[in-house]
Structure formats: structure tokens, C-alpha cells
Write a protein that holds these residues in place. Sequence first.
Motif, short mmCIF file in Angstrom:
data_model
loop_
_atom_site.label_atom_id
_atom_site.label_comp_id
_atom_site.label_asym_id
_atom_site.label_seq_id
_atom_site.Cartn_x
_atom_site.Cartn_y
_atom_site.Cartn_z
N HIS B 283 0.64 -1.26 -0.09
CA HIS B 283 0.00 0.11 0.02
C HIS B 283 0.86 1.41 -0.08
O HIS B 283 0.17 2.33 -0.26
CB HIS B 283 -0.98 -0.01 1.27
N THR B 284 2.08 1.26 0.37
CA THR B 284 3.09 2.43 0.62
C THR B 284 4.41 2.25 0.10
O THR B 284 4.86 1.04 0.41
CB THR B 284 2.73 2.93 1.93
N GLU B 285 5.04 3.28 -0.52
CA GLU B 285 6.29 3.01 -0.69
C GLU B 285 7.49 2.98 0.70
O GLU B 285 8.33 2.63 0.79
CB GLU B 285 6.87 4.19 -1.69
N ASN B 286 6.73 3.91 1.57
CA ASN B 286 7.46 4.17 2.93
C ASN B 286 7.15 2.99 4.00
O ASN B 286 6.92 3.16 5.18
CB ASN B 286 7.05 5.48 3.64
N TRP B 287 7.04 1.71 3.42
CA TRP B 287 6.61 0.59 4.47
C TRP B 287 7.61 0.50 5.56
O TRP B 287 7.61 0.27 6.81
CB TRP B 287 6.51 -0.46 3.78
N MET B 288 9.17 1.10 5.21
CA MET B 288 10.00 1.06 6.29
C MET B 288 9.78 1.73 7.49
O MET B 288 10.03 1.30 8.70
CB MET B 288 11.48 1.44 5.69
N SER B 289 9.26 2.87 7.40
CA SER B 289 8.78 3.68 8.39
C SER B 289 7.73 3.21 9.23
O SER B 289 7.53 2.99 10.46
CB SER B 289 8.51 4.99 8.06
N PHE B 290 6.84 2.56 8.62
CA PHE B 290 5.58 1.84 9.29
C PHE B 290 6.17 0.62 10.02
O PHE B 290 5.79 0.37 11.24
CB PHE B 290 4.63 1.36 8.43
N ILE B 291 7.22 -0.09 9.64
CA ILE B 291 7.82 -1.14 10.15
C ILE B 291 8.58 -0.74 11.59
O ILE B 291 8.20 -1.29 12.57
CB ILE B 291 8.57 -1.93 9.16
N GLY B 292 9.25 0.45 11.22
CA GLY B 292 10.06 0.98 12.45
C GLY B 292 9.00 1.49 13.50
O GLY B 292 9.19 1.27 14.80
N LEU B 293 7.92 2.20 12.97
CA LEU B 293 7.04 2.54 14.02
C LEU B 293 6.31 1.44 14.75
O LEU B 293 6.16 1.43 15.83
CB LEU B 293 5.99 3.33 13.28
N PHE B 294 6.08 0.15 14.15
CA PHE B 294 5.64 -1.09 14.59
C PHE B 294 6.28 -1.55 15.76
O PHE B 294 5.90 -1.88 16.87
CB PHE B 294 5.64 -1.88 13.36
N PHE B 295 7.69 -1.39 15.52
CA PHE B 295 8.83 -2.00 16.53
C PHE B 295 8.70 -0.89 17.79
O PHE B 295 8.52 -1.51 18.87
CB PHE B 295 10.11 -1.49 15.93
N VAL B 296 8.70 0.29 17.70
CA VAL B 296 8.51 1.43 18.67
C VAL B 296 7.25 1.05 19.31
O VAL B 296 7.39 1.06 20.55
CB VAL B 296 8.69 2.81 18.09
N LEU B 297 6.10 1.02 18.72
CA LEU B 297 4.87 0.96 19.41
C LEU B 297 4.77 -0.51 20.26
O LEU B 297 4.40 -0.46 21.45
CB LEU B 297 3.53 0.75 18.41
N ILE B 298 5.31 -1.50 19.78
CA ILE B 298 5.22 -3.10 20.27
C ILE B 298 6.13 -2.98 21.64
O ILE B 298 5.64 -3.00 22.78
CB ILE B 298 5.96 -3.98 19.42
N VAL B 299 7.45 -2.17 21.42
CA VAL B 299 8.20 -2.05 22.78
C VAL B 299 7.60 -1.30 23.91
O VAL B 299 7.62 -1.67 25.03
CB VAL B 299 9.49 -1.36 22.41
N LEU B 300 6.87 0.00 23.41
CA LEU B 300 6.37 0.78 24.60
C LEU B 300 5.00 -0.02 25.01
O LEU B 300 4.68 0.33 26.15
CB LEU B 300 5.92 2.09 23.93
#
Lengths: 288, 316
Positions: B283-300
Amino acid sequence: MTQLLLFNVFNGLIIGAFYALMALGLSLILNLSGVINFAHGGFLAIGGYLAYTLIPYLGFWGALLVSPFLVAFIGIVIERVLIRRLYGRDPLYSLLLTFGLAFMIEDGTRFIWGAQSLPYQIPGWLAAPLSSEYFFLTGYRVFMMILVGAAVLGLFLILNHTRLGLRIRAGTLDLETVSVLGVNVRVLRNLNFGLGIYLAGLAGVLAVGMLGLEPTIGDNLIMPSFIAIIVGGLGSLPGTLVGGLLIGVASGVTSVFFPSASEAVIYVMMAAVLIVRPRGLLGEEGRF
Amino acid sequence: MPKLDKSAGDILIWLLLMTAPYWLPAAGSYVELGTHVVVYALAAMALNFLLGHTGVLSFGHAAYFGLGAYGTAMTIKYLYSGTLLGMLVGVVVATLAAAIIGPMIVRLRGVYFAMCTIAFGQVFYFIAFQWRTATGGDDGVSAWHRMPLDLGITSVDILNNPKAFYFFALAMFGICAAAMAFLLRSPFGRTLLAIRENERRARFLGIPVDRHIWMSWVISCFFVGVAGTLFALMNNFVDPRALRWDQSGNFVIMAVLGGMRSFWGPLIGAAIFLVLQDYISSHTENWMSFIGLFFVLIVLFFPRGVLGLVRGRSAS
């Protein structure tokens, strides 16, 4: 042959100075907060890109001066908002968090500045070689060495002769006692994180003049920085400095004789250190 | 009745896995995604053997995953085009590398261990990247493919039939999962748990802690090597990204997301992660940002993972 060797030793010293600058920042943060900052390479890239953006307004020297401070500020904000929450928890979580941050920063820089490598102008008189015989001695390279040296000297002066430095060193040994003695540990860790990120930003500004500007510029520097810390010894900043220079020179010298092994040699050095002296060259016994 | 709960969960998981090729297309997905999940789940469970059950943080498992993959790919391409032999070579290479590197790092703990596993993992990335003549460098090992399984009496066409390959991967996953469950229930597995809970006490009890961590490390890398061979067979291709450090991070986040204190957690984490990644990257070219955000959200917000949350609820 001698000239080739000299060239590569000098080159190795420069690369090693970058590794050391990166690794010192990583080491500061690791020692006081127990966080491996995977996003360090990302902060380095931000430093370079901010300098690129600032040059039209502030000129080369202004950008060089201001950009690392901006990066440090970003680092301080990120520490306050995100990383602070993870102190005292399993190091697994801070690793994963900074890992995610690294992804976001890389993609963010690509989004803002584009994936193409950007031209980065250094003043003409700096780019010229200083001597016709030793063509590799460009003004910029010598200038970089001087600046990195000054930064490292400044860091050790701060650590050894200011109250902040004293507290950072004390906190590295026993944070709890420092806290009991009335030092605000949260602020201390925050400033320390900023200091580490400042070094990454500075490395970034200097590196782009040599390596060019790309979103992935930090990727090639972060692994050797880890190795610089391991070789030098965890918990020892002088060790980190020595480790960085050592692996830089080693990989420079190797590239004369075995160009394809220039990357591999630093891993071999790491393995050798871990076998013979697991705490690293200048590391303290029993720290990990 | 925790005992009954547990076996009911096991049965449910196996039922879902066995029938996946039949309901995945109906759910708007495809069989290959199921194979992906099974392969990554095996890798994450193998990592979790060390991470969740021994309490040792490795951030370099992608290296042994990649070694398994390269071993298989290069054997089939250059030596002999048999699927099973390729797998055998891949697993042996991965396990040997882990066994040799193990003694250098088992004395280290915590962040230091993690850092050294990352750095050692990069060695193999560089070898794969630089040894162009054999590994194809950045382009990877291509122009080969898995072979139909020859079982003597009959042969199974795992090459052209995605369902057959899914069941082949699932069979491997099942064998490995059963082996890991068996090991964890054995006295050896209990010893690993004891080390995780209190290393100093385990040492005082006379347990050779370093040797146990080395064994757990090698076992973990063995199974991640199996996952790597399946990964190569699945793609009929392997490139250096298979053993880069971001791959290691993916394994760790899968284990954490699912719940690293439970046996099936990494499977659930892998399923969620891959479905999400599949969706985001289409759906998006910026999937890396979303995966990164996903990491951050899981940890927090989700540090104990899905199964940790479920368990915490039922316990309180």
C-alpha cells in the motif's frame, strides 16, 4: 610502494577517526544507560543532511557548527520521549526500539531529501592537495583529522575537568550511588545521550564531505563502531578511541596487500580479541 | 484446568496450520504467504529457544539463517541438484559456524553478548557480499530451483505445486517444533530455564552455565539453519539480505510480539508481522517507516506480546 602504504595508513587513520567518533558516542550512551543505540548511524545521516540544507543559509562553516547541535537536540528530545521509558528494563527492549528508530530515520531522510545521493560542496581551497608528492594529503582530510582530534580532546576535557564529566564517569561506575548523592540521574542521562548524539552529528557533517550524502551513509559506519567498542573494551572510552583507530589503520593496511579482505580483517581482530582478552584491550575485568 | 487449555491450544494451532492452504485463498490471501509464515515462525521459534527459554539475547541469528540458505542454494546450483542433500549441507554449515563462534561469545552476557552476535553476524554478510564469484555478490545466487522430492516409491512435486511445498515446509516445521518441545521438557531444557531465571543460583548448584548456553546457542542456530534452507527453497533464490542484521531484528520482534515466554508465541508473532508487512508494503512506498513505528509501538505498549497478554489476563 612506501607511498601507497603511507596513503593507506593515512586513509585508515581517517576512517578510524570516524569509527572512533561514532563509537565514542555509542560508548557514552552504552556505559551510562545500558542502551545500544542502533539509530546512531541514522543520527549521523541527519547531521549530514541538515548541514546540506543549512549551507545556503549559513555557509559551510556555519552549517558545520550548527548542524551537530541540532542533531543533539533531536537526540535529547527522543531520549526524553522514548528511550527514557526503557531504562531498567531488559536491554532487549531498548535494542528493538532504537532498531525501529533506525528504520524510521533512514526512511524519513529518504522521504525528505530523496534516495539519490546529493552533491556536497566543500570549499575549493580545502579540496586541493597540499603537496604534489603526497597527493592524498588534501586540505579537507587534514582538516578533518584536526577537527576529529579537537572533538575527542574536547570530550576528554569535558569528562575529566567538568562537573558534568565527573558525574558521567561516576554514573558509569555506580549510577545508584550517584543518584543517592543528590544528582538528578534523569537529567544526567539525558545530557549524556545528547553528548553522544552530538558526536554522531559531527561525524555526519564531516563524513559527507568525503563519502557523499545518502540515506544509508550511517550503515557502513555503525558495524565497525560496534567492533571498535568490543576491541577497545566495554566501559572504557580511551579503549574505544584506540579500538577505532586500530581497526581503521588495520583495514587500511590490509587494503594494500589484500584489497578484498579489508573489511574482513576487522572481524578477525574482533575474534582474536574475544579469544585472548574477552574484556577488550583496555576494558575492566568483570564488567560483563 | 490449565492442562486441558494448553492441549486445546495446541490442537487449534495444528488444525489452522494443516488447513491453511485451503482457507488462505478464501481469506483473500495466497498459499505462499502461509509458507512464508511457517518458515519465519520456525526461525523465530528457534531464536526463542535461546532468547525466551534460556534468557540470552542474540541479535545475530540472521547469519545462521542465511548460511543455511546459501548452503542449500550453492549445493543445488554447483554440486548436486537434490533438495534433501542441499538442505543437509545448509544445516550442517550453519550449525558448524555457530559451534565455532559459540565459545568466543558464551562467556559474555547481556548487551555485550547481543553486540558480539550482531558483529559476528555481519562477517557472513560481508563474505556473501564480497565473494562475487561464488555467491554472486549483491545479486545473490539465482538460476537454480528446488527439485521434486524423490521418495523411492513415489515423488512429490514440491516445485510446481505450492500446496505441496507448503506441506513439505509444514512437515519440517512440525518435526523441528516437536524436537524443540521435547528438548525443553527434558532435564536439559529445565536446566536452561533455571539459568534464565537465576544464573547465579544455577552456577552455585554446579551447573556448567557457559557450556549449557553454548549448547542452547548451537541448537538454536541449528533450527534457524533449517528455517534458512526452507527460505532458500521457497524463493528458489537467496541474496545477502537474507543474512543482514535487519533480518535478525525481524526474528526478535516476531518472538517479542507473539510472547517470548511461551512456546507458540513466535509463531503468532510471525503471522501478525508478515501479514502486516505484506499489507503495508503493497500500500505504501514508505513501508520501512511503518515497520519501524511498529517496532517502537510494540516495545512501548506491548512488551509482553500477544500470548503474554492473554496469560496475564487469565492469571489475574
